[in-house]
Design a protein around this motif. Structure first.
Motif, PDB file in Angstrom:
ATOM      1  N   LEU A   9       9.586 100.215 -77.956  1.00  0.00           N
ATOM      2  CA  LEU A   9       9.256  99.111 -77.050  1.00  0.00           C
ATOM      3  C   LEU A   9      10.422  98.825 -76.106  1.00  0.00           C
ATOM      4  N   GLY A  10      11.640  98.935 -76.636  1.00  0.00           N
ATOM      5  CA  GLY A  10      12.826  98.735 -75.794  1.00  0.00           C
ATOM      6  C   GLY A  10      12.920  99.798 -74.714  1.00  0.00           C
ATOM      7  N   ARG A  11      12.606 101.032 -75.069  1.00  0.00           N
ATOM      8  CA  ARG A  11      12.644 102.124 -74.101  1.00  0.00           C
ATOM      9  C   ARG A  11      11.573 101.931 -73.021  1.00  0.00           C
ATOM     10  N   LEU A  18       6.429 104.971 -64.319  1.00  0.00           N
ATOM     11  CA  LEU A  18       5.402 105.196 -65.329  1.00  0.00           C
ATOM     12  C   LEU A  18       5.665 106.478 -66.105  1.00  0.00           C
ATOM     13  N   LYS A  19       6.121 107.531 -65.421  1.00  0.00           N
ATOM     14  CA  LYS A  19       6.370 108.805 -66.102  1.00  0.00           C
ATOM     15  C   LYS A  19       7.482 108.679 -67.139  1.00  0.00           C
ATOM     16  N   ASP A  20       8.392 107.701 -66.952  1.00  0.00           N
ATOM     17  CA  ASP A  20       9.455 107.473 -67.931  1.00  0.00           C
ATOM     18  C   ASP A  20       8.936 106.716 -69.149  1.00  0.00           C
ATOM     19  N   ALA A  21       7.971 105.820 -68.927  1.00  0.00           N
ATOM     20  CA  ALA A  21       7.419 105.015 -70.024  1.00  0.00           C
ATOM     21  C   ALA A  21       6.369 105.771 -70.820  1.00  0.00           C
ATOM     22  N   GLU A  22       5.690 106.696 -70.167  1.00  0.00           N
ATOM     23  CA  GLU A  22       4.555 107.390 -70.803  1.00  0.00           C
ATOM     24  C   GLU A  22       4.894 107.991 -72.166  1.00  0.00           C
ATOM     25  N   PRO A  23       5.942 108.800 -72.314  1.00  0.00           N
ATOM     26  CA  PRO A  23       6.186 109.410 -73.630  1.00  0.00           C
ATOM     27  C   PRO A  23       6.463 108.384 -74.721  1.00  0.00           C
ATOM     28  N   HIS A  24       7.064 107.246 -74.356  1.00  0.00           N
ATOM     29  CA  HIS A  24       7.361 106.209 -75.346  1.00  0.00           C
ATOM     30  C   HIS A  24       6.095 105.426 -75.724  1.00  0.00           C
ATOM     31  N   LEU A 157       1.041  93.985 -80.684  1.00  0.00           N
ATOM     32  CA  LEU A 157       1.932  94.813 -79.879  1.00  0.00           C
ATOM     33  C   LEU A 157       1.592  94.808 -78.394  1.00  0.00           C
ATOM     34  N   HIS A 158       0.321  94.651 -78.046  1.00  0.00           N
ATOM     35  CA  HIS A 158      -0.041  94.737 -76.627  1.00  0.00           C
ATOM     36  C   HIS A 158       0.648  93.653 -75.809  1.00  0.00           C
ATOM     37  N   VAL A 159       0.963  92.532 -76.454  1.00  0.00           N
ATOM     38  CA  VAL A 159       1.658  91.438 -75.763  1.00  0.00           C
ATOM     39  C   VAL A 159       3.042  91.890 -75.305  1.00  0.00           C
ATOM     40  N   ALA A 160       3.644  92.833 -76.057  1.00  0.00           N
ATOM     41  CA  ALA A 160       4.994  93.289 -75.746  1.00  0.00           C
ATOM     42  C   ALA A 160       5.029  94.359 -74.662  1.00  0.00           C
ATOM     43  N   PHE A 161       4.058  95.283 -74.674  1.00  0.00           N
ATOM     44  CA  PHE A 161       4.173  96.409 -73.734  1.00  0.00           C
ATOM     45  C   PHE A 161       3.277  96.312 -72.495  1.00  0.00           C
ATOM     46  N   MET A 162       2.225  95.503 -72.534  1.00  0.00           N
ATOM     47  CA  MET A 162       1.314  95.465 -71.387  1.00  0.00           C
ATOM     48  C   MET A 162       1.940  94.900 -70.108  1.00  0.00           C
ATOM     49  N   PRO A 163       2.805  93.878 -70.179  1.00  0.00           N
ATOM     50  CA  PRO A 163       3.415  93.401 -68.924  1.00  0.00           C
ATOM     51  C   PRO A 163       4.196  94.496 -68.205  1.00  0.00           C
ATOM     52  N   LYS A 164       4.944  95.315 -68.959  1.00  0.00           N
ATOM     53  CA  LYS A 164       5.705  96.399 -68.333  1.00  0.00           C
ATOM     54  C   LYS A 164       4.772  97.479 -67.807  1.00  0.00           C
TER      55      LYS A 164
END
Length: 258
Positions: A9-11, A18-24, A157-164
């Motif tokens: 989640l930190g990554r 988006l391409k940087d976040a995708e694998p995480h 978990l969606h609360v943590a990653f959806m804004p980004k």
């Protein structure tokens, strides 16, 4: 295990594109839920969906998604329909938002089952007044459906990653081409003509669209705020006008129209 998820989640939180976040996002989903598909999609009013990324290792599922989803599948997808009314952010299991006769619908028989999927968790977050981002994880046939624990965890978990994810998808939209416009189901049915040039009324087109999505007469009545009797009258009239005798023929008319 918690450290692994929070590290991912930190990554995601510090990803610049988006391409940087995708694998995480994929790694977090696999670690927590062991899905067979992970997707990020933007639904924009009046436009075809924009696929941010899709992780689908299974060749058949990937080819089916690539071939049909943006053409037909999104028109009948319960998450795409839910996105129309999404005001903020939410997460669901497919069964929570699917029409009451979804598993008897032609979409389920002709598209959903053909992908091999048996269950789906999805998060929605509004980007702009006219667009919504959708994050989806799916399970294939041969794997168990998501447990109640999975559903609770996904909603946490969606609360943590959806804004980004929303932030990155907005940036990607700004850099990309304008998606192709596509009519919705009501517009498609409104355009249909018999050999004599007869057309459905707007209400009949609405009923036809809801039937195709998998709504029962009672559910259609609730959605349109009319009586079940009136729904049945509209159903008879639209069948007569379109010269069909069963609801599965409506799906064929959509395919022909596209």
């Amino acid at each position: 295990m918690k450290h692994d998820t929070y590290d991912l989640l930190g990554r995601i939180a510090v990803a610049g594109k988006l391409k940087d976040a995708e694998p995480h996002l994929v790694a977090m989903s696999v670690h927590e839920f062991t899905p067979q598909s992970v997707l990020a999609i933007v639904y924009r009013e009046g436009r075809r969906p924009e696929i941010g990324f899709r992780w689908i290792p299974d060749d058949h599922l990937r080819k089916t998604f690539d071939t049909y989803y943006c053409e037909v599948g999104h028109l009948l997808d319960p998450f795409a329909q839910r996105a129309r009314s999404e005001q903020g952010a939410s997460a669901f299991r497919l069964a929570e938002i699917a029409p009451d006769r979804f598993e008897a619908s032609d979409y389920f028989a002709n598209y959903f089952q053909s992908t091999g999927m048996v269950d789906e968790l999805g998060a929605l977050r509004r980007l702009t007044p006219r667009s919504v981002v959708h994050f989806s994880i799916g399970r294939n046939a041969g794997y168990p459906k998501f447990t109640a624990r999975d559903v609770r965890r996904f909603k946490q978990l969606h609360v943590a990653f959806m804004p980004k994810l929303a932030e990155l998808m907005v940036a990607k939209q700004a850099d990309g081409d304008e998606p192709q416009r596509t009519p919705d189901l009501v517009e498609i049915f409104s355009r249909l003509r018999t050999d004599e040039g007869q057309a459905l009324s707007h209400r009949e087109a609405q009923v036809a669209a809801l039937i195709t999505q998998g709504h029962s007469s009672r559910s259609i009545a609730y959605n349109l705020e009319i009586s079940v009797h009136t729904v049945k009258v509209h159903r008879r009239n639209l069948y007569r006008k379109l010269e069909i005798s069963a609801q599965n023929e409506l799906f064929g008319l959509i395919i022909d129209a596209l």
